[in-house]
Structures are given as C-alpha cells and as structure tokens.
Scaffold this active site. Sequence first.
Site, PDB file in Angstrom:
ATOM      1  N   CYS A   1       0.857  -1.273  -0.009  1.00  8.40           N
ATOM      2  CA  CYS A   1      -0.002  -0.053  -0.079  1.00  8.40           C
ATOM      3  C   CYS A   1       0.700   1.337  -0.203  1.00  8.40           C
ATOM      4  CB  CYS A   1      -0.980  -0.008   1.232  1.00  8.40           C
ATOM      5  SG  CYS A   1      -0.083  -0.612   2.651  1.00  8.40           S
TER       6      CYS A   1
ATOM      7  N   SER B   1      -5.581   0.607   9.693  1.00  9.56           N
ATOM      8  CA  SER B   1      -6.018  -0.368   8.719  1.00  9.56           C
ATOM      9  C   SER B   1      -5.157  -1.269   7.698  1.00  9.56           C
ATOM     10  CB  SER B   1      -6.821   0.636   7.398  1.00  9.56           C
ATOM     11  OG  SER B   1      -5.922   1.532   7.059  1.00  9.56           O
ATOM     12  N   GLY B   2      -3.723  -0.608   8.012  1.00  6.75           N
ATOM     13  CA  GLY B   2      -2.873  -1.560   7.335  1.00  6.75           C
ATOM     14  C   GLY B   2      -2.459  -2.800   8.020  1.00  6.75           C
TER      15      GLY B   2
ATOM     16  N   HIS C   1      -2.963   5.990   4.830  1.00  2.00           N
ATOM     17  CA  HIS C   1      -1.764   6.550   4.954  1.00  2.00           C
ATOM     18  C   HIS C   1      -1.178   7.826   4.656  1.00  2.00           C
ATOM     19  CE1 HIS C   1      -1.754   2.326   6.312  1.00  2.00           C
ATOM     20  NE2 HIS C   1      -1.235   1.644   5.418  1.00  2.00           N
TER      21      HIS C   1
ATOM     22  N   GLN D   1      -5.510   3.867   2.241  1.00  2.00           N
ATOM     23  CA  GLN D   1      -4.622   2.315   2.246  1.00  2.00           C
ATOM     24  C   GLN D   1      -5.580   1.268   1.550  1.00  2.00           C
ATOM     25  OE1 GLN D   1      -5.193   0.250   4.986  1.00  2.00           O
ATOM     26  NE2 GLN D   1      -3.919  -1.381   3.780  1.00  2.00           N
TER      27      GLN D   1
END
Lengths: 350, 350
Positions: free
Chosen positions: B130, B160-161, B243, B316
């Site tokens: 991402c 969320s990553g 991000h 992301q």
Amino acid sequence: MTKEINVAILGATGAVGTELIDLLDRRNFPIANLKLLASGRSAGKSLTFKGESLTVEEVTQESFQGIDLVLASAGGSTSKAWAQTIVDAGAVMVDNSSAFRMNPQVPLVVPEINPTAASQHQGIIANPNCTTILMGMAVYPLHQIQPVKRLVVATYQSASGAGARAMEEVKIQAQAILNDQTPTAEILPYPLAFNLFPHNSALNELGYCEEEMKMVNETRKIFGDPNIRISATCVRVPVLRAHSEAINLEFDAPFSVDQAKAILNNAPGVKVVEDWQRNYFPMPIDATGQDDVLVGRIRQDLSHPCGLELWLCGDQIRKGAALNAIQIGELLLQENLLHPSKTVAVSVGQ
Amino acid sequence: MTKEINVAILGATGAVGTELIDLLDRRNFPIANLKLLASGRSAGKSLTFKGESLTVEEVTQESFQGIDLVLASAGGSTSKAWAQTIVDAGAVMVDNSSAFRMNPQVPLVVPEINPTAASQHQGIIANPNCTTILMGMAVYPLHQIQPVKRLVVATYQSASGAGARAMEEVKIQAQAILNDQTPTAEILPYPLAFNLFPHNSALNELGYCEEEMKMVNETRKIFGDPNIRISATCVRVPVLRAHSEAINLEFDAPFSVDQAKAILNNAPGVKVVEDWQRNYFPMPIDATGQDDVLVGRIRQDLSHPCGLELWLCGDQIRKGAALNAIQIGELLLQENLLHPSKTVAVSVGQ
C-alpha cells in the site's frame, strides 16, 4: 551551599508552566521564593509547590522587583511585552517563546550543546523550539565527531505542542468519534483525533511553516554552524504528549552505525532504545515524563553511502521546554551568570 | 458490450475483501458470478453485493473451477497455498499479498505506472504494498519527466494497514485511555491509541523492517529502474484509515515547484490539495474513501538545490489495495489478458 534565589514563572498555569513548577521541586532548584505569574484571567488560581499552595498573581510592572530569574512561558507577545521590565528589574529572563530566539543579542541555548553561549546574555536567554531541542540532542553528538552536511527531518508532533487545551480537545474529539459523533475543532484548525495534518503555523513564500523554519534556523544557531543544510516536514499527530522525529543525516564521509550508537550511548540526556528481537524502539508513551531523549533505529541510510537514519521520541514539555529552561537556570547559577550589568538592556524590537 | 466474467474474492471478509466487494459494484465491473471465499472460520457469513446477500464459502480445491479472475487478499501463506490451484483452473490471480511481488515471473503492477507489465503475466499478477502504491502515484509522474535519483520517505501508517481487527483495537484502546484505564494490545505489539511506533514487521540485518524494504524494492520493480536510491522509515500512527507520507526527492538537476504541481495536477489518480491561506493540505480523514491520492506541500527542498519535498495521503484500503487490484482486473479485461495459456504455471516456490 548554593545561594537560593528568587524565581518567577510567567505563564504559570499553562502546560509548560505547571511542568516548570514540578521540575523546580524535583530538581531541588535552590529557590528562596517562587512567584507564580499569569494574565488576569488566571490570577487567583492556586497551584502547589513543594506541598504548599501558591496563588497565581496577575503580572504587573512591580511583579519582577527582587526577582533573580524569570522562566517565561506565556507566548511571544507576553514575553515581548514584559522583557524590558524584567531586565530593568535586574532579573534574567529564560524565555520559552519564539520572540527572541533569532535575535543576535540573545543566546539560544541547549545546555548539553552550547552552554558557553549563555555567558553572552544581556538579560535574556531563549529556550529553543521543542522539536529543535529534541533533534539537537540526538544530532549534535554526531555532528561534533563528523559535521552533518545535510539533514532531512519529518516530525510526528503531539497535541501538547499546541498547549494543554489542545490535549483536552483531542480527547474530546476522540470520545465524539467513538460515540459516532462528528468531532469539532476549536483550538486546532482541524480534528486531530484519529487524524493528522501538517503543522498549522504560518507558511512562508516557499511553503514552509514557521515550525519547520525554526528547525532550520534555530539548529544552525545552536550548533554555531550556518552551513548545515536542513529541510523539515512538521506534522501534528494524535498523540497527547511527546514528539517523534524521523531524521536522515548526510555526512561528508561514511559514519559507521556502531560508532554512532556508541556516541549516542554516551551522550548526556540521550538514551538509546533498541531491541530488535521485540521490535521495540522509542515510542511517545515511553518518552512521556522522561528527561532523556530516546533514540533508536540508528541505521545506515540505504540511499546514500555517507548517510545515517535515526528515530527519536522526546517529551515535548519536559526536555522540549520546561526541563531545558530550568537547565539554563542551573547553568546561570553554576557559572555565576545571574545579575549582569543591569543597564545593558536587550533590544526588544525584534 | 464487455463480456461478463466470473470473479472470486479470496479473503472476502477482511478489510480489503469487503472493500473489493463494494468497489466491484460501484465500478460496474462486468461480473457474471461473484464467489466469496474465505477460511473455514469465516465460511457461512453473509455479505451483500449489488443488494443481494451472498454466502461466504470455505475455499477448497474445487472453488476456482469456472472462475476467470481471483482477487486474493487473505495473506501471503494463503496466496501461496492456492496459487497453483488457481492457475491450474485457468483463472488469473491478482494477489494483494507480498508472496509473489518480487518474483521475477510475476508482474507487479500499478495501472497508472506500468500497465504494460501486466501482459507478461503467467497466471499471477501482484498488487504492490500500500505505501509503495501511494508513493508511486505521486512520484512516478515526476520521475517520467526527470528521473528521481534518491528518495527519502517517512510514513504515517494507519491501523487499517494491520487489518480490520487492528482498527477495532485502536478504538478499544482509545476508549480505555479516555476512561483512565490501561490499554491492552493483542493485534498490534504495543498500544497504538494516542501513541505511535515504528512499523512492527520483521527487521533485516541492517535494521530495516519488511515494510521499508517493500518501499525500496517494489518501487524499483514498478518503476523499472533498479538504480533509484531509496531509504524509508515506516511508522504506525493512531489513524483509523488512510496512510500519509513525507517524501524527499532528489533529482540530477533542479525541478521547479510550478512544473511539479502542473504535472501532478494532470496525473491520473492524483489530486493536488493545497490551500495556503487555510493551511489546508492532505489529511487522512479527507483521503479516506477517496480513489485519488491527495498530494500537497509540493516545495523546494531547502537542503538541496535539486530536491523537492512532497506530502501525501491516500486511502490504504482503496488505492493502496482494493482499487488497484480491481484496476488490474479492468486492465486484464481491456487488454484481453485473461485466460493465457493455462499450462504455463508460475513457480510458487518463492
């Protein structure tokens, strides 16, 4: 035994002011009398120092009579408004605002870096910007061994950098978001909880904000090196307290990682925090309330043979503000630099 | 009219999986049948596609019969486990994991950057990391005009990553802290709410984590330029989604800020967001749910005459994962690259 002196805190009720009160106690600063000063709005509040309740007084023309040292942390306009009065009263002002930092008559001091600069003061000594102090603590020990040619930094700055009310605002915003409500922003321009944004200080014509230019210009002044090339990106993040910085350093020749670690392990006020097995490096929650600047991830820059990468976290209110100011006060006492010739007033016209 | 194809999502219940389902609908991807696949743990769940309820099935050897395109987002080991079965079934796998990205037989594709690489696929196309995709979107348009010589990046990566459960964990931690309780960390190694820490992927012998090495190696592969020098510092921040990245670029000759802005204003999938008056630049909350990568603070690097500084935010899960995967699917359809000679199976031994 050290002579006890009379100290005033200007801006006693702010985030840095309350930290100053706490640190004066914990460091056993030799105080005869402590006077807490603030604007009329905060006058009358009670704060505790060494177990005793002190009442905050409104600052007036008479406030500084008999005071030896003023620790000022009430913003640039307040510092400018009272500097001449403070100097005329024979006190030395250690100013946490940006008002006088780049004034050539005013030393800008980090005691671990340029303590001798303090001796040049004419009544005012400036305390550098928080991100600048923290960066200097990690970079200067290396710079002494091999001059830094170029420095690129990206910051992760906590809400404390915008004061106690910003810290409170972030919590209120977080609670609103957790309750599926829309957060509002009053102290900071945009919601910071679960968000982040570039530092909101005024932009110059090249698009750099004041915070970034402080890192550029103040670092040069503190290091006494006008040639060091610096570029910065300053960002506010939803952390309550303690700033972090990703720093890329370029030297004229390779700088070994092992040597850099050894130097930083021995640097005063710096603690190397690296545990590769646990993937544990400096974090804001661990830097909070610490005097030391935590440095880790010291590694070869993959993009340049003469580069190093560093990561640091430091308490913005502690070493980034209050602690450094008190250390300057300790330096003034130790070097007998209080009570200079009172008639040499600094130019406050900057 | 475009031929409708049979699509399977492997890992349908994850953060990226649910975004894939949503985007396939909103982009009117020409689907005959959509099959939702996951591990046994998630089988039986219901998810909605185009208003219809679909039941998630457990992935088996027979799952891919009749499927034309598999969008895989269930982690590297799952991708490795099923790749041969998928290719043998005659489907093309667009894999969101890191399993095959650096495999020389597998194209690593960002459709805005290297669409022609897709034609070389042998059954598997990898979707990049991402942070790498987001950075490439902003940097490649400039790189095409004047090659980037050196790139230094610091990231601000959202929860969320680390997946949907990490996003939930950050909220639970934040509520605990707001309630004056001590937060616990189960998904991520340390509390992330009101904190941040260097990316917790495995470190190599130089002290760089996997996430950082992805940015280095994947960018070189996507740009088709093994010489671009890159160094990265990856940091997780308490943002839920989207991000951010602070990027420093060095060219062989000066690159004017005005030209860079003009190029990025015309770059597909990029939106320049700069309002100097309001001090308004890309923020994660504004990038969330957006297809475009938001780029701003495009400015001359103060430390290098041939440098530029950039700031970006990108979703992301969207362009950093699901959107890019679906765009690869669209490219495969458009260029008639589905159903290659089925017997050429890729080496999955990487």
